[in-house]
Structure formats: C-alpha cells, structure tokens
Design a protein around this motif. Sequence first.
Motif, PDB file in Angstrom:
ATOM      1  N   GLU A   1     -14.208   8.686 -31.584  1.00  0.00           N
ATOM      2  CA  GLU A   1     -14.697   7.544 -30.403  1.00  0.00           C
ATOM      3  C   GLU A   1     -13.033   7.463 -29.324  1.00  0.00           C
ATOM      4  O   GLU A   1     -11.652   7.534 -29.955  1.00  0.00           O
ATOM      5  CB  GLU A   1     -14.769   6.297 -30.762  1.00  0.00           C
ATOM      6  CG  GLU A   1     -15.002   5.074 -29.470  1.00  0.00           C
ATOM      7  CD  GLU A   1     -15.355   4.534 -30.437  1.00  0.00           C
ATOM      8  OE1 GLU A   1     -15.037   3.149 -29.642  1.00  0.00           O
ATOM      9  OE2 GLU A   1     -15.768   3.902 -31.397  1.00  0.00           O
ATOM     10  N   LEU A   2     -12.816   7.687 -28.418  1.00  0.00           N
ATOM     11  CA  LEU A   2     -12.176   7.173 -27.477  1.00  0.00           C
ATOM     12  C   LEU A   2     -11.910   5.712 -27.412  1.00  0.00           C
ATOM     13  O   LEU A   2     -12.777   5.520 -27.086  1.00  0.00           O
ATOM     14  CB  LEU A   2     -11.665   8.019 -26.296  1.00  0.00           C
ATOM     15  CG  LEU A   2     -10.650   7.872 -25.500  1.00  0.00           C
ATOM     16  CD1 LEU A   2      -9.385   8.500 -26.101  1.00  0.00           C
ATOM     17  CD2 LEU A   2     -10.783   7.741 -24.093  1.00  0.00           C
ATOM     18  N   SER A   3      -9.939   5.474 -27.675  1.00  0.00           N
ATOM     19  CA  SER A   3     -10.325   3.979 -27.445  1.00  0.00           C
ATOM     20  C   SER A   3      -9.028   4.085 -27.680  1.00  0.00           C
ATOM     21  O   SER A   3      -7.191   4.560 -28.366  1.00  0.00           O
ATOM     22  CB  SER A   3     -11.309   3.475 -28.933  1.00  0.00           C
ATOM     23  OG  SER A   3     -10.253   1.858 -28.993  1.00  0.00           O
ATOM     24  N   ASP A   4      -7.815   2.688 -27.197  1.00  0.00           N
ATOM     25  CA  ASP A   4      -6.954   2.374 -27.115  1.00  0.00           C
ATOM     26  C   ASP A   4      -7.037   1.617 -28.587  1.00  0.00           C
ATOM     27  O   ASP A   4      -6.224   0.494 -28.836  1.00  0.00           O
ATOM     28  CB  ASP A   4      -6.724   1.531 -26.548  1.00  0.00           C
ATOM     29  CG  ASP A   4      -5.213   1.504 -26.611  1.00  0.00           C
ATOM     30  OD1 ASP A   4      -4.671   2.074 -26.242  1.00  0.00           O
ATOM     31  OD2 ASP A   4      -4.458  -0.014 -25.219  1.00  0.00           O
ATOM     32  N   PHE A   5      -7.216   2.563 -29.512  1.00  0.00           N
ATOM     33  CA  PHE A   5      -6.926   1.646 -30.911  1.00  0.00           C
ATOM     34  C   PHE A   5      -7.688   0.355 -31.026  1.00  0.00           C
ATOM     35  O   PHE A   5      -7.124  -0.573 -31.515  1.00  0.00           O
ATOM     36  CB  PHE A   5      -5.602   1.424 -31.597  1.00  0.00           C
ATOM     37  CG  PHE A   5      -5.001   3.058 -31.659  1.00  0.00           C
ATOM     38  CD1 PHE A   5      -5.353   3.859 -32.335  1.00  0.00           C
ATOM     39  CD2 PHE A   5      -3.602   2.869 -30.522  1.00  0.00           C
ATOM     40  CE1 PHE A   5      -4.820   4.719 -32.516  1.00  0.00           C
ATOM     41  CE2 PHE A   5      -3.085   3.968 -30.857  1.00  0.00           C
ATOM     42  CZ  PHE A   5      -3.789   4.869 -31.239  1.00  0.00           C
ATOM     43  N   ASP A   6      -8.775  -0.260 -30.574  1.00  0.00           N
ATOM     44  CA  ASP A   6      -9.599  -1.185 -30.323  1.00  0.00           C
ATOM     45  C   ASP A   6     -10.349  -1.056 -31.846  1.00  0.00           C
ATOM     46  O   ASP A   6     -11.876  -0.323 -32.048  1.00  0.00           O
ATOM     47  CB  ASP A   6     -10.738  -0.869 -29.352  1.00  0.00           C
ATOM     48  CG  ASP A   6     -11.378  -2.378 -29.023  1.00  0.00           C
ATOM     49  OD1 ASP A   6     -11.228  -3.476 -30.297  1.00  0.00           O
ATOM     50  OD2 ASP A   6     -12.100  -2.604 -28.181  1.00  0.00           O
ATOM     51  N   LEU A   7     -10.720  -2.166 -32.553  1.00  0.00           N
ATOM     52  CA  LEU A   7     -11.080  -2.002 -33.739  1.00  0.00           C
ATOM     53  C   LEU A   7     -12.340  -3.587 -34.000  1.00  0.00           C
ATOM     54  O   LEU A   7     -13.200  -3.301 -34.635  1.00  0.00           O
ATOM     55  CB  LEU A   7     -10.433  -2.133 -35.510  1.00  0.00           C
ATOM     56  CG  LEU A   7     -10.126  -0.645 -35.756  1.00  0.00           C
ATOM     57  CD1 LEU A   7      -8.611  -0.202 -34.688  1.00  0.00           C
ATOM     58  CD2 LEU A   7      -9.525  -1.108 -37.048  1.00  0.00           C
ATOM     59  N   SER A   8     -12.392  -3.681 -32.321  1.00  0.00           N
ATOM     60  CA  SER A   8     -13.095  -4.925 -32.762  1.00  0.00           C
ATOM     61  C   SER A   8     -14.668  -4.827 -32.390  1.00  0.00           C
ATOM     62  O   SER A   8     -15.811  -5.575 -33.468  1.00  0.00           O
ATOM     63  CB  SER A   8     -12.915  -5.949 -31.200  1.00  0.00           C
ATOM     64  OG  SER A   8     -13.771  -4.933 -29.818  1.00  0.00           O
TER      65      SER A   8
ATOM     66  N   ARG B   1      -5.835   9.733 -28.149  1.00  0.00           N
ATOM     67  CA  ARG B   1      -5.795  10.603 -26.586  1.00  0.00           C
ATOM     68  C   ARG B   1      -7.018  11.437 -26.430  1.00  0.00           C
ATOM     69  O   ARG B   1      -7.524  11.537 -27.147  1.00  0.00           O
ATOM     70  CB  ARG B   1      -4.511  12.020 -27.921  1.00  0.00           C
ATOM     71  CG  ARG B   1      -4.017  10.991 -28.536  1.00  0.00           C
ATOM     72  CD  ARG B   1      -2.663  10.635 -26.921  1.00  0.00           C
ATOM     73  NE  ARG B   1      -1.889  11.454 -26.437  1.00  0.00           N
ATOM     74  CZ  ARG B   1      -1.184  11.251 -25.190  1.00  0.00           C
ATOM     75  NH1 ARG B   1      -0.962  10.220 -25.218  1.00  0.00           N
ATOM     76  NH2 ARG B   1      -0.674  11.857 -24.803  1.00  0.00           N
ATOM     77  N   PHE B   2      -7.110  11.768 -25.776  1.00  0.00           N
ATOM     78  CA  PHE B   2      -8.669  12.372 -24.685  1.00  0.00           C
ATOM     79  C   PHE B   2      -8.683  13.531 -26.041  1.00  0.00           C
ATOM     80  O   PHE B   2      -9.903  13.385 -26.061  1.00  0.00           O
ATOM     81  CB  PHE B   2      -8.483  12.253 -23.242  1.00  0.00           C
ATOM     82  CG  PHE B   2      -9.561  12.739 -22.513  1.00  0.00           C
ATOM     83  CD1 PHE B   2     -11.047  12.173 -22.538  1.00  0.00           C
ATOM     84  CD2 PHE B   2      -9.254  14.360 -22.182  1.00  0.00           C
ATOM     85  CE1 PHE B   2     -11.831  13.198 -21.634  1.00  0.00           C
ATOM     86  CE2 PHE B   2     -10.464  15.208 -21.414  1.00  0.00           C
ATOM     87  CZ  PHE B   2     -11.638  14.468 -21.563  1.00  0.00           C
ATOM     88  N   ASP B   3      -7.353  14.713 -25.163  1.00  0.00           N
ATOM     89  CA  ASP B   3      -7.396  15.996 -25.590  1.00  0.00           C
ATOM     90  C   ASP B   3      -8.041  15.703 -26.665  1.00  0.00           C
ATOM     91  O   ASP B   3      -8.707  17.054 -27.358  1.00  0.00           O
ATOM     92  CB  ASP B   3      -6.748  16.697 -25.259  1.00  0.00           C
ATOM     93  CG  ASP B   3      -5.143  16.126 -26.078  1.00  0.00           C
ATOM     94  OD1 ASP B   3      -5.642  14.556 -26.619  1.00  0.00           O
ATOM     95  OD2 ASP B   3      -4.460  16.563 -26.145  1.00  0.00           O
ATOM     96  N   LEU B   4      -7.346  15.349 -28.147  1.00  0.00           N
ATOM     97  CA  LEU B   4      -8.250  15.293 -29.271  1.00  0.00           C
ATOM     98  C   LEU B   4      -8.960  14.955 -29.451  1.00  0.00           C
ATOM     99  O   LEU B   4      -9.892  15.339 -30.625  1.00  0.00           O
ATOM    100  CB  LEU B   4      -6.860  14.280 -29.621  1.00  0.00           C
ATOM    101  CG  LEU B   4      -6.992  13.786 -31.415  1.00  0.00           C
ATOM    102  CD1 LEU B   4      -6.787  15.528 -32.272  1.00  0.00           C
ATOM    103  CD2 LEU B   4      -6.249  13.175 -32.640  1.00  0.00           C
ATOM    104  N   ILE B   5      -9.780  13.519 -29.274  1.00  0.00           N
ATOM    105  CA  ILE B   5     -10.703  13.169 -29.558  1.00  0.00           C
ATOM    106  C   ILE B   5     -12.169  14.063 -29.182  1.00  0.00           C
ATOM    107  O   ILE B   5     -13.136  14.327 -29.679  1.00  0.00           O
ATOM    108  CB  ILE B   5     -10.666  11.826 -28.941  1.00  0.00           C
ATOM    109  CG1 ILE B   5      -9.972  10.671 -29.782  1.00  0.00           C
ATOM    110  CG2 ILE B   5     -13.025  11.165 -28.721  1.00  0.00           C
ATOM    111  CD1 ILE B   5     -11.075  10.484 -31.174  1.00  0.00           C
ATOM    112  N   ARG B   6     -11.562  14.512 -27.639  1.00  0.00           N
ATOM    113  CA  ARG B   6     -12.934  16.065 -27.167  1.00  0.00           C
ATOM    114  C   ARG B   6     -13.125  17.341 -28.609  1.00  0.00           C
ATOM    115  O   ARG B   6     -14.180  17.033 -28.657  1.00  0.00           O
ATOM    116  CB  ARG B   6     -12.549  16.090 -25.845  1.00  0.00           C
ATOM    117  CG  ARG B   6     -13.103  17.176 -25.390  1.00  0.00           C
ATOM    118  CD  ARG B   6     -12.537  17.978 -23.675  1.00  0.00           C
ATOM    119  NE  ARG B   6     -11.611  18.052 -23.846  1.00  0.00           N
ATOM    120  CZ  ARG B   6     -10.972  18.835 -22.392  1.00  0.00           C
ATOM    121  NH1 ARG B   6     -11.457  18.414 -21.768  1.00  0.00           N
ATOM    122  NH2 ARG B   6      -9.471  19.066 -22.968  1.00  0.00           N
TER     123      ARG B   6
END
Length: 350
Positions: free
Chosen positions: A60-67, A45-50
């Motif tokens: 970090e804003l991410s679609d739960f990408d842990l790569s 969520r952009f608002d939360l990460i900001r």
Amino acid sequence: MADTALNLLVEELRQPDGRRLWIVDENIPPQLLPPQPNTQVIGNRFDLIRAMRQQGWNAELSDFDLSQWPASSLEKLIYRVSKEKAVVHHLINEAARVLRPDGELILIGDKGEGIKTYARKAQQRLGGSKEEQKQGSVWRVTVSLGEADSALLDDQDYPLLRDFQPADAELYLTKPGLFGWNKIDRGSAFLVENLAAMTGQALPLEGRILDLGCGFGYLALNACATSAALTCTDNNAAALIACRANLNARQFTQAEVIASDAGDSLEGTFDIILCNPPFHAGFGVEGDLTDRFLRQARRLLDSNGTACFVVNQHIPLERKARGLFARIHCHADNGHFKLVQLKEPVNKPQ
C-alpha cells in the motif's frame, strides 16, 4: 543500500512469523524477494509499491500512516531505517502502539545512518529487551515491546501538515517526509523568476500545464493561474498529500494530483512542462533520475510545447536531452543552477 543490509533484511523476512508489517522506502529494491506469507507492506514511493504489487505483495502506498492498524495488532514490524530522523522516530513511536505485548521491532541499518542511536531510543520507547547482530558496519536490532514509555520520541509531528511562510511570501502547507520541506528551493525560485521569458507568456500561466515532480507544489502555485488545466505529479506520498492540500487552499479548480514515477503513468500532452528533477535517491545519488524525467517529458510534451527544467549546474542536462528534443537551449545560469528550455520532442514513443 549495502548488500549486507539487504542480506540481513532478506533473512528476517524469510522467518515464518505471524502477522507482520514491513516498512519500505527508496532504500529497498523492488525485486528483493518473492512475496512472503502474513506480511503486509507499506511504503511512500509509488514506483516501489507498484512494482511490489505486480509481484504479488500486499502493498500500500502511504506516507507511513499506521493508523489503520489497531493497537496491539501486529507481532512484528520490520524496518530498514530511513534517511530522515523524523520518519524513524515516528515509526518507532507507532511500533509501541501497534505491536502486541512481547512483539518485536526489527531495525536494520548502517552505523553511519544512526542505527545505534535509533536502537537505544527504540528500547527506551518500547521498554523491552534488545538484541543486536552486527555484520561489518551494519546492524540488525531486535527490540521487544514491554512497558512502553509514554514519552514520545520527537518526530516533529510527522503525520501533520503545517504552515510554512517564508518572509514576504505566500503561506504553504508542508511536512517532514518531503525533501526540503521547510525551505524554498533556490532552483525552483530561479525558474519561476524566468518563466515568463522562457515560455513567452506573462505569469500566471494558462493552458495545459504539468508540474513534473511537484513536491508540495511550489512551481505550480507560483507560476500557474488557478483556472489552468494543471496536473501535478510526484513519486512521494508526502508530496502528493501536501500538494493536494496547497492546491485546494489556493482554489485551483481544474488541477489534479496524480501519483507516478517521473510521470510514467500520465496520459495526454501538455503545452508547458515545469520540472526541477531530483537527483538524490535514498542515501545516495541516482544518476538515471534525470534521464527518466527527460524521457517522460519528451513523451508528454506537445509538439508545439515548451519544457522548462532547472537543474544543479553539474547536471549535464543538455547532453542528456540530445536525441530527445530538437531544440535545447540554456536560458540562464546563475553559477549554482541552470535553466534549460526544451522544445520539439523527437522520436516520441507511440
């Protein structure tokens, strides 16, 4: 989010652990606690990460990408379970990869959110011990990494975009992590059917157009010319990924995709604003989401422009728009959704 779950989460985050990752989504309030040492945050969520970055978190804003995390690199992964099962399964699968031997996955959630089932599956996947702490209906579960099971939980190939082609319709790229990712929203389809009449332009629309809360881009893709000066924006990382992919596939040469909270980070004005605002947030309904979209639509709409909203019939959009727009008109109501046309923004913030 229940206070009990919040309290358990805060207790966990205040433990003096080694390198750890905290997964956040819309169920986490941004002012939960001050930044904690050795803790990295990712969220969709952009608002939360900001907000967390502004507080000093390494977020970090991410679609739960842990790569980006190598295998066996984390001592702990902390996660208040999400609403969508595919997301939870994906992150349990990834925990088995990124945790060090004897590292711990901490799951927090309510019994009604499936925490007991997720705890059982996490222990099966990670192959270690399991400890449970219960307060009322909320559980904190600690699962250690032992001999991980090679059989992945079914996460519907969460990280991957996939084709979605409804009958007699164009092909779209979409993925889990988006609300209604595998269907056409009936409200959005109703809006597209009526846009020519609402805007006074034949489709496809030209000019400066904003898709406010774009999702995977359905409104923009079906309403706008590929040459339009199009901006799409959303708060959800999965939506931004899918929308970019769809616009590129359809060769929208002038389009841009921007992360924002209901459009609050956008500049300039638009001739046409298209919006199907969400009203669900996390496990509940958030009443002020529509208000935030309306306030930003007032700020971003050109004085001669038109904002076209579609909302569920029970949303009092016309009342909420009073004082923000001089002209408010319900264009159509099909018994499930209504289309509201807004013009002449008033008292615009400078």
